[in-house]
Enzyme design. Structure first.
Site, PDB file in Angstrom:
ATOM      1  N   ASP A 151       0.862  -1.169   0.000  1.00 52.74           N
ATOM      2  CA  ASP A 151       0.000   0.000   0.000  1.00 52.74           C
ATOM      3  C   ASP A 151       0.903   1.224   0.000  1.00 52.74           C
ATOM      4  OD1 ASP A 151      -1.741   2.061   0.482  1.00 52.74           O
ATOM      5  OD2 ASP A 151      -2.562   1.252   2.330  1.00 52.74           O
ATOM      6  N   ASN A 153      -0.163   4.273  -0.615  1.00 45.02           N
ATOM      7  CA  ASN A 153      -0.951   5.381  -0.075  1.00 45.02           C
ATOM      8  C   ASN A 153      -0.944   6.621  -0.962  1.00 45.02           C
ATOM      9  OD1 ASN A 153      -2.646   5.207   2.276  1.00 45.02           O
ATOM     10  ND2 ASN A 153      -0.847   4.482   3.405  1.00 45.02           N
ATOM     11  N   ASP A 247     -11.088  -2.845   3.192  1.00 45.99           N
ATOM     12  CA  ASP A 247     -11.368  -1.685   2.348  1.00 45.99           C
ATOM     13  C   ASP A 247     -10.423  -1.650   1.149  1.00 45.99           C
ATOM     14  OD1 ASP A 247      -9.193  -1.138   3.982  1.00 45.99           O
ATOM     15  OD2 ASP A 247      -9.846   0.857   4.577  1.00 45.99           O
ATOM     16  N   HIS A 248      -9.442  -2.541   1.129  1.00 44.74           N
ATOM     17  CA  HIS A 248      -8.582  -2.762  -0.032  1.00 44.74           C
ATOM     18  C   HIS A 248      -8.887  -4.140  -0.616  1.00 44.74           C
ATOM     19  CE1 HIS A 248      -5.391   0.403   0.929  1.00 44.74           C
ATOM     20  NE2 HIS A 248      -6.092   0.352   2.046  1.00 44.74           N
TER      21      HIS A 248
END
Length: 257
Positions: A151, A153, A247-248
């Site tokens: 991730d 971000n 949520d990913h």
């Protein structure tokens, strides 16, 4: 030629995903390597079953901040060595990486910082980015091939999020964050998903509070980057947006060994 299928997934809590059928999913999909980020679990909170899954060797690096951070790795293939540190002064306290040496390449499983909370956290994120790129440059100069996953971000281009304009001043799509991904690519790293899907509008993260996944209002902030020497070995890159529980969703690549 044998191949290796590597997946990466920010699970937003290892205990939460465990209760949502994680083991069944993993043993059905059977990737050769699975990298997890944001496990949010201390050593004693990791479900015992995950430490002895059939066919896998598992490694966990719990976050120092309770209920935050942490990474994990499940691998069918033995590593030559494994590190729980990037060796970045002042930036290893949040347990954001596992580095696995598979001999002909290094695999970096990284949970990059989020900069939304404050100016200080954005500054921390950008410094982490810069030191990480310096490390990648040094390793490539030493002749190492590298796979980076996790991730990050940050969404790189407008195509990488559903609503670019409203997010131009939000951390995750700020010009300086996006410019760092430009620099990573300029330094010889390849965004594997874009190699195979140059125009693909697929996302890997959706805000849970706004039920964004139901409307597919998402962001592509989870990546696999490879150093230039790995280019011809990458056979596919994909986003498993039909896998739920976080949520990913998982992202992945297949490489030739």
């Amino acid at each position: 030629m044998p191949s290796m299928r590597i997946l990466s997934w920010n699970v937003n809590g290892l205990r939460a995903i465990y209760k949502k059928g994680f083991v069944d999913w993993l043993l059905k999909d059977r990737p050769d390597v699975l990298c997890l980020q944001e496990i949010k679990a201390t050593e004693d909170q990791i479900p015992k079953e995950l430490k002895g899954l059939p066919g896998y060797i598992s490694f966990f690096s719990p976050g120092a901040r309770k209920g935050r951070d942490g990474v994990a790795l499940f691998t069918k293939i033995k590593t030559l060595s494994l590190e729980y540190s990037l060796g970045l002064p002042g930036f290893d306290d949040e347990q954001r990486a596992i580095v696995a040496d598979y001999g002909d390449f290094l695999l970096f499983d990284v949970y990059f910082p989020n900069g939304k909370a404050s100016k200080e956290r954005l500054s921390y994120k950008m410094r982490f980015y810069d030191l990480f790129l310096d490390l990648m440059d040094r390793l490539v100069a030493e002749g190492r091939d590298i796979v980076i996953c996790g991730d990050v971000n940050t969404a790189h281009k407008e195509i990488d999020l559903a609503r670019p304009k409203p997010n131009e001043k939000i951390s995750g799509f700020l010009p300086e964050e996006r410019a760092w991904i430009d620099r990573l690519i300029e330094h010889g790293f390849l965004d594997t998903f874009r190699l195979f899907h140059p125009e693909g509008e697929k996302y890997s993260f959706w805000d849970m509070k706004t039920r964004a996944r139901e409307r597919n209002v998402g962001w592509r902030i989870d990546y696999f980057f490879v150093s230039l020497g790995m280019r011809d070995r990458v056979k596919s890159a994909f986003i498993l947006d039909d896998v739920y529980g976080s949520d990913h969703c998982p992202v992945g690549i297949e490489i030739e060994l």
